[in-house]
Write a protein that holds these residues in place. Sequence first.
Motif, PDB file in Angstrom:
ATOM      1  N   GLN A  26      -1.886  40.892   0.108  1.00  0.00           N
ATOM      2  CA  GLN A  26      -1.283  40.549   1.393  1.00  0.00           C
ATOM      3  C   GLN A  26      -2.279  40.745   2.537  1.00  0.00           C
ATOM      4  OE1 GLN A  26       2.659  42.428   1.907  1.00  0.00           O
ATOM      5  NE2 GLN A  26       2.632  42.862  -0.287  1.00  0.00           N
ATOM      6  N   PRO A  27      -3.378  39.996   2.536  1.00  0.00           N
ATOM      7  CA  PRO A  27      -4.348  40.142   3.633  1.00  0.00           C
ATOM      8  C   PRO A  27      -3.702  39.802   4.975  1.00  0.00           C
ATOM      9  CG  PRO A  27      -4.761  38.133   2.391  1.00  0.00           C
ATOM     10  CD  PRO A  27      -3.737  38.908   1.614  1.00  0.00           C
ATOM     11  N   ALA A  28      -3.970  40.646   5.971  1.00  0.00           N
ATOM     12  CA  ALA A  28      -3.313  40.471   7.265  1.00  0.00           C
ATOM     13  C   ALA A  28      -4.000  39.436   8.136  1.00  0.00           C
ATOM     14  CB  ALA A  28      -3.266  41.811   8.009  1.00  0.00           C
ATOM     15  N   THR A  29      -5.280  39.186   7.892  1.00  0.00           N
ATOM     16  CA  THR A  29      -6.045  38.259   8.727  1.00  0.00           C
ATOM     17  C   THR A  29      -6.933  37.367   7.859  1.00  0.00           C
ATOM     18  OG1 THR A  29      -7.979  39.700   8.958  1.00  0.00           O
ATOM     19  CG2 THR A  29      -6.158  40.028  10.543  1.00  0.00           C
ATOM     20  N   GLU A  30      -7.446  36.327   8.483  1.00  0.00           N
ATOM     21  CA  GLU A  30      -8.384  35.443   7.785  1.00  0.00           C
ATOM     22  C   GLU A  30      -9.624  36.219   7.363  1.00  0.00           C
ATOM     23  OE1 GLU A  30     -11.151  31.513   8.705  1.00  0.00           O
ATOM     24  OE2 GLU A  30      -9.447  31.940  10.024  1.00  0.00           O
ATOM     25  N   PHE A  31     -10.102  37.133   8.223  1.00  0.00           N
ATOM     26  CA  PHE A  31     -11.281  37.930   7.877  1.00  0.00           C
ATOM     27  C   PHE A  31     -11.040  38.728   6.595  1.00  0.00           C
ATOM     28  CE2 PHE A  31     -13.089  42.182   7.753  1.00  0.00           C
ATOM     29  CZ  PHE A  31     -14.427  41.882   7.669  1.00  0.00           C
ATOM     30  N   VAL A  32      -9.902  39.420   6.498  1.00  0.00           N
ATOM     31  CA  VAL A  32      -9.614  40.237   5.322  1.00  0.00           C
ATOM     32  C   VAL A  32      -9.537  39.366   4.073  1.00  0.00           C
ATOM     33  CG1 VAL A  32      -7.974  41.821   4.236  1.00  0.00           C
ATOM     34  CG2 VAL A  32      -8.439  42.013   6.685  1.00  0.00           C
ATOM     35  N   ALA A  33      -8.893  38.212   4.183  1.00  0.00           N
ATOM     36  CA  ALA A  33      -8.783  37.311   3.033  1.00  0.00           C
ATOM     37  C   ALA A  33     -10.161  36.850   2.569  1.00  0.00           C
ATOM     38  CB  ALA A  33      -7.915  36.108   3.399  1.00  0.00           C
ATOM     39  N   ARG A  34     -11.034  36.516   3.517  1.00  0.00           N
ATOM     40  CA  ARG A  34     -12.387  36.081   3.151  1.00  0.00           C
ATOM     41  C   ARG A  34     -13.189  37.234   2.561  1.00  0.00           C
ATOM     42  NH1 ARG A  34     -13.547  31.012   4.793  1.00  0.00           N
ATOM     43  NH2 ARG A  34     -12.350  30.130   6.531  1.00  0.00           N
ATOM     44  N   PHE A  35     -13.043  38.419   3.144  1.00  0.00           N
ATOM     45  CA  PHE A  35     -13.860  39.555   2.717  1.00  0.00           C
ATOM     46  C   PHE A  35     -13.442  40.097   1.358  1.00  0.00           C
ATOM     47  CE2 PHE A  35     -15.175  44.036   2.701  1.00  0.00           C
ATOM     48  CZ  PHE A  35     -16.528  43.859   2.926  1.00  0.00           C
ATOM     49  N   MET A  36     -12.148  39.988   1.030  1.00  0.00           N
ATOM     50  CA  MET A  36     -11.654  40.602  -0.199  1.00  0.00           C
ATOM     51  C   MET A  36     -11.978  39.811  -1.459  1.00  0.00           C
ATOM     52  SD  MET A  36     -10.683  43.484   0.589  1.00  0.00           S
ATOM     53  CE  MET A  36     -10.155  43.960  -1.062  1.00  0.00           C
ATOM     54  N   GLY A  37     -12.742  38.749  -1.344  1.00  0.00           N
ATOM     55  CA  GLY A  37     -13.139  38.073  -2.568  1.00  0.00           C
ATOM     56  C   GLY A  37     -13.066  36.572  -2.517  1.00  0.00           C
ATOM     57  N   SER A  38     -12.429  35.980  -3.515  1.00  0.00           N
ATOM     58  CA  SER A  38     -12.527  34.546  -3.734  1.00  0.00           C
ATOM     59  C   SER A  38     -11.261  33.790  -3.346  1.00  0.00           C
ATOM     60  CB  SER A  38     -12.849  34.272  -5.205  1.00  0.00           C
ATOM     61  OG  SER A  38     -14.026  34.937  -5.589  1.00  0.00           O
TER      62      SER A  38
END
Length: 337
Positions: A224-236
Motif C-alpha cells: 500500500q504505497p502512499a505516494t508515487e515516490f514510495v511505489a517507485r522506490f519499493m521495487g518493480s
Amino acid sequence: MYYVEISGLSKRYGTTTVFEDIQLGLKKGEFVTLLGPSGCGKSTLLRCLAGLTEADQGQIRVDGQDITHLAPQKRGIGMVFQHYALFPNMTVAENIAFGLKMLKCPAEEMARRVAEVIRQVELSNKEHHYPHELSGGQRQRVALARALVVEPRILLLDEPLSALDARIRRSLREEIRDIQSRLGLTTVFVTHDQEEALTLSDRIFVMNQGRIVQEGSAETIYTQPATEFVARFMGSYNLLAPTEAKQLLGLDLKGHLAIRPESIQLSEPGRSYPAHFAPVAAIIRQHQLLGNIIRYHVEAQGTTLLIDHLNRSADDLLPTGTQIAVLIDRQQMREVH
C-alpha cells in the motif's frame, strides 16, 4: 507512550536542509528501519540520535529522559557503522572490550561480557586475531559485538551490510535479527536496500528529501504505497499514467495507477478467474529469469507491463513475440500521487 520519541527534529548545514520536522516513535524492543535513497537524511538522523551530530531543532527522548544535548557516551546507545571502524592494532577481544574500558568496567566483569558476546556473534576462537586476518563478515561481527557488549538500551545500525557480498549479507542480516530478537533490543537500522528493510523490520519509515513520507509495517509499505515516490522506490511496481489507466482499464484517475508485477497473471487456457480480474491483450517482448520467478515484459496497447510469474518448469517459458491475455487484479491496484 513510545520508548524513543523524536519530535520536531531538524538539521541544516548552512542553507542546505538535511531533514526537517522529523516526528517518530519507537516501541521498546522494536526493530525499525529508516529506508530511503542516498542523501535523504537517514544517516544524519541516526547520528543525531547517537549524539555524534547535533540537531538544530527538536527533541529526542528515551524512556522519558531528554537526551537531546546529552554526550554520546552517556546515552546508552550502541552504534555499528558501514565500514567497521575497528582498531587495526587491537585483537578481536581488545576491540570488543574497548567501550567497556572507557566505562571503567572491572576486569573480571569485562572478560565475562566479552566472552559472552563473542559467543553470541559466533566468533569463538577468533579472540586473538587482528582485523586484517578476518573476512568482511567477521569484521562486521566484531563491530556488532563491540556495540552489544556495553549492553546498550538502543542499537543503531548504519548500512552495516552494504560492503559485504550478497551471500554473506543475507546470512548476517538473519543473525542480526535473531540476536536483536533474543535480547529484546530496541534497534534502528539504516539502509537504502528495500529487500533488507522488508526482511528485517517490524516497522519501516520511508524517507525522501529530508522527510518521512510513509511509515508502516513491511507488508503495508510494500502493498500500500502512499505516494508515487514510495511505489517507485519499493521495487518493480507498474506505474501507469492516467492516460494509460484509462486506455487499458477504463479508469479516470488524477494520479498514477500502481500495480505490483505479481498482481498480473498470464491467462491459462481452461482456467476460470474471478470477476475482479481484468483481461488485457498483450504480447511478450522479453523475459528475465530471477530464480524462482520469471519476469515478463509485455506490451499492451502501447504500455509496457512487468509480470512476475512463478517459474515452475523450463517448458512453461513463453518466447518473445507470443500473443497472450493477461489478467490484472483490480483489487490489488492503487492510485498514488
